[in-house]
Design a protein around this motif. Structure first.
Motif: not given
Length: 155
Positions: A19-22, A35-41, A57-62, A96-108
């Motif tokens: 669901l985080m993808l959408f 402006t919205e930030i998704h995991t896609i971009g 901007e596209q966030f391919t690694p995320l 991995a989810i904790i690391g992913f959430a931290f990485w999402c905050s960096i992209f935010a």
């Protein structure tokens, strides 16, 4: 064994991560743009014009990380015969989810104008929900192990 409760919890964790993808993670509205930030971009809409959203901007690694963590939770369902391995993978999924959430905050922080005045959307809370489901799956695995040990004692 595939009917066990931990399978349901791991499936729900995978669904939460999918669901985080959408769903947007964070959004900010100015007088002219939203402006919205998704995991896609990073998406930008003109206020008052529905359907005018453009990906800036596209966030391919995320995106790849989101998919990998969701698949990891889903594939872990089929480790029901090896409960100790299933528990280790569930613990790794939580990390991995904790690391992913931290990485999402960096992209935010790539939000134009910073995160001041922005509000977190439903997608920002889904990693916490996925972690909760993984913890409940671990509890289910532990319950299965106790049940099997007690059944072996009866033999």
């Amino acid at each position: 064994m595939i009917q066990r409760i931990q399978s349901i919890w791991l499936f729900l964790a995978a669904i939460a991560l999918i669901l985080m993808l959408f769903l947007p993670l964070i959004s900010k509205e100015n007088t002219t743009t939203e402006t919205e930030i998704h995991t896609i971009g990073l998406y930008q809409d003109v206020v008052g014009k529905p359907g005018s959203g453009q990906m800036k901007e596209q966030f391919t690694p995320l995106l790849i990380t989101n998919i990998v963590v969701a698949v990891l939770c889903f594939v872990n369902i089929f480790n029901f015969k090896r409960r100790s391995m299933q528990k280790r993978i569930a613990i790794f999924s939580i990390i991995a989810i904790i690391g992913f959430a931290f990485w999402c905050s960096i992209f935010a922080q790539k939000l134009p104008g910073g995160i001041d005045g922005a509000h977190f959307d439903f997608g920002a809370y889904l990693p916490a929900v996925a972690i909760l489901f993984c913890i409940l799956a671990i509890f289910g695995i532990n319950k299965d192990e106790r049940l099997i040990r007690s059944a072996e004692r009866l033999r």
